[in-house]
Design an enzyme around this catalytic site. Structure first.
Site, PDB file in Angstrom:
ATOM      1  CE  LYS A 211      -2.451  -3.338   2.244  1.00  0.00           C
ATOM      2  NZ  LYS A 211      -1.854  -4.580   2.786  1.00  0.00           N
ATOM      3  CG  ASP A 216       4.069  16.789  -6.087  1.00  0.00           C
ATOM      4  OD1 ASP A 216       3.621  16.298  -7.144  1.00  0.00           O
ATOM      5  OD2 ASP A 216       3.552  17.768  -5.515  1.00  0.00           O
ATOM      6  CE  LYS A 388      -1.314  -5.753   7.300  1.00  0.00           C
ATOM      7  NZ  LYS A 388      -2.183  -6.740   7.892  1.00  0.00           N
ATOM      8  CG  ASP A 393      14.870  -2.810  23.315  1.00  0.00           C
ATOM      9  OD1 ASP A 393      14.026  -3.324  24.067  1.00  0.00           O
ATOM     10  OD2 ASP A 393      15.847  -3.424  22.879  1.00  0.00           O
TER      11      ASP A 393
END
Length: 468
Positions: A211, A216, A388, A393
């Site tokens: 995706k 520009d 996702k 850390d």
């Protein structure tokens, strides 16, 4: 006589495939399984292997080495540097496997859910001056698609070049009428690996799951959200769809554009001179360090799998994961278990159910393995969580399109943005923990008491894990 001829031809084809397996097989267990299928399932074994079993890293769909894009950036060969030295291994890995370097001084905004994401996308599209590149796995008819059509019409009249790329299977419901409407207003449209009989066996199992939207060459979007009304209105079966997207301004957006330009060439054979869209200049002096990671079945290495593996193995304090389709291979599962057993705070957040029942059973088949290792597993009850994301850390965040399953890591074309920024990590960690507080924390004892019928369904679905 005809039957004898057919048998002889079948034996010859089977022997050719066996030789190919012996030469190109990756894992002995998988090679053995395909050998048994070829010899024990007449005709079907060969067809299944041609459809699902070929090693695409040896037998590539596309030879990307033959694609030469003009690139005005000198960053490909730059010396690597980063504020956090512990991330250097991951940075070098990405640079080595994909030749996509670390970029500096980017602006990154994390977008949560469809409303916020599409408001930002439409606002950015309104300001397009030169070109719009838009690529989605799912692009389907609806209110969003109609709004985009009207906006595209306006931007084409202003002289903006618009190219749209969609996956042939993921966007199967996109109507011919809408495609024709796009073309009539001047939008260039290509379909990636269309569903055609002549290429059915070689391409149906390898999809473009990316995706990407770039304006520009300076502003880019990527993440889990597709062009579908369910990201705004939800659906009857799962309720609200929750997802995370990212808006990136700066040099990293130029590398998203580079991925689009490559895919555009692969889909239609049309080369877009990349020098027309040079990598954007930094937007601010104290921006974020970002690395774009493309991966696909044509790469020499399983890049996305290696990146996830690296992030997991380099975690020292915590590792938080949001993903709807975690069907780990042996390496990923063992690395997650090893991290948790070593005292690292490993947490996984996923939906109470997925949009596909067989996949849901397969995902749940691994729950006991997580819980026994001390991984905290949270089930989000409010709708479908499609994000996702990996956070570790207070140093590294991954936001993109790749799930933690064989399909994303081995078979699909995917893209993730890896962001190295302490403040962003801390903000996303707080958001993650807030979502966990709304979710159900599983415990091993309760999970083991689930009905035996469910256990059988999960075990059966697990056999299909390489295909899901």
């Amino acid at each position: 006589m005809l039957l004898v001829t057919i048998i002889i031809v079948y034996i010859i084809i089977a022997l050719v495939l066996v030789i190919g397996l012996l030469l190109n097989g990756v894992r002995p267990s998988k090679t053995l399984a395909w050998l048994l299928a070829i010899f024990t399932i007449p005709i079907g074994g060969v067809l299944l292997y041609l459809l699902l079993g070929r090693n695409r890293r040896k037998n590539k769909l596309f030879n990307q080495k033959n694609i030469h894009l003009d690139d005005t950036s000198s960053e490909i060969n730059q010396m690597l540097a980063v504020n956090d030295p512990s991330s250097l291994k991951t940075i070098k890995l990405i640079n080595k496997t994909s030749s996509y370097p670390l970029t500096y001084q980017n602006q990154v905004r994390i977008l949560k859910d469809g409303k916020e994401t599409f408001e930002s996308i439409f606002s950015t599209l309104e300001n397009a001056k030169h070109h719009i590149h838009i690529q989605y796995y799912i692009y389907e008819d609806g209110t969003l698609a109609d709004k985009l059509l009207q906006l595209f019409k306006k931007k084409v009249q202003e002289g903006v070049k618009i190219r749209l790329l969609y996956d042939g299977i993921g966007s199967y419901s996109l109507s011919k009428k809408h495609i024709k409407d796009l073309q009539n207003i001047g939008v260039e449209v290509h379909q990636f690996l269309p569903f055609r009989f002549g290429r059915f066996l070689s391409s149906i199992n390898y999809r473009n799951h990316r995706k990407i939207l770039v304006v520009d060459g300076e502003v880019g979007f990527t993440g889990g959200i597709n062009i579908s009304d369910k990201y705004i209105t939800g659906d009857d079966a799962l309720g609200n769809w929750h997802d995370i997207h990212s808006k990136i301004q700066g040099k990293a957006a130029g590398y998203l554009d580079r991925i689009f330009v490559t895919d555009w060439y692969l889909a239609g054979g049309e080369k877009v001179e990349f020098s027309q869209h040079s990598i954007a200049t930094p937007t601010e002096q104290n921006g974020m360090e970002v690395q774009i990671v493309p991966s696909g079945p044509d790469d020499d290495f399983a890049t996305m799998e290696q990146v996830y593996f690296s992030i997991i193995n380099n975690a020292k304090k915590y590792l938080y994961i949001i993903n709807p389709y975690i069907i780990p291979n042996h390496a990923i599962l063992q690395s997650l278990q090893t991290a948790a057993l070593s005292g690292i705070d490993v947490r996984i957040l996923m939906s109470s159910s997925t949009d596909m029942k067989v996949v849901d059973w397969c995902v749940r088949a691994y729950f006991e393995s997580y819980l026994k290792a001390g991984i905290k597993l949270y089930l989000y009850p409010d709708g479908f969580l499609h994000s996702k994301v990996v956070i570790s850390d207070d140093q590294i965040v991954s936001v993109g399109t790749a799930n933690l399953d064989d399909r994303s890591l081995q078979q699909n074309y995917e893209v993730n943005a890896i962001i190295y920024n302490n403040e962003l990590c801390r903000n996303m960690k707080e958001d993650f923990l807030q979502d966990c507080s709304k979710s159900v924390l599983l415990d091993l004892e309760t999970h083991q008491k689930r009905p035996w019928r469910i256990k059988v369904l999960e075990g059966s679905a697990k056999l299909l894990s390489p295909l899901l």
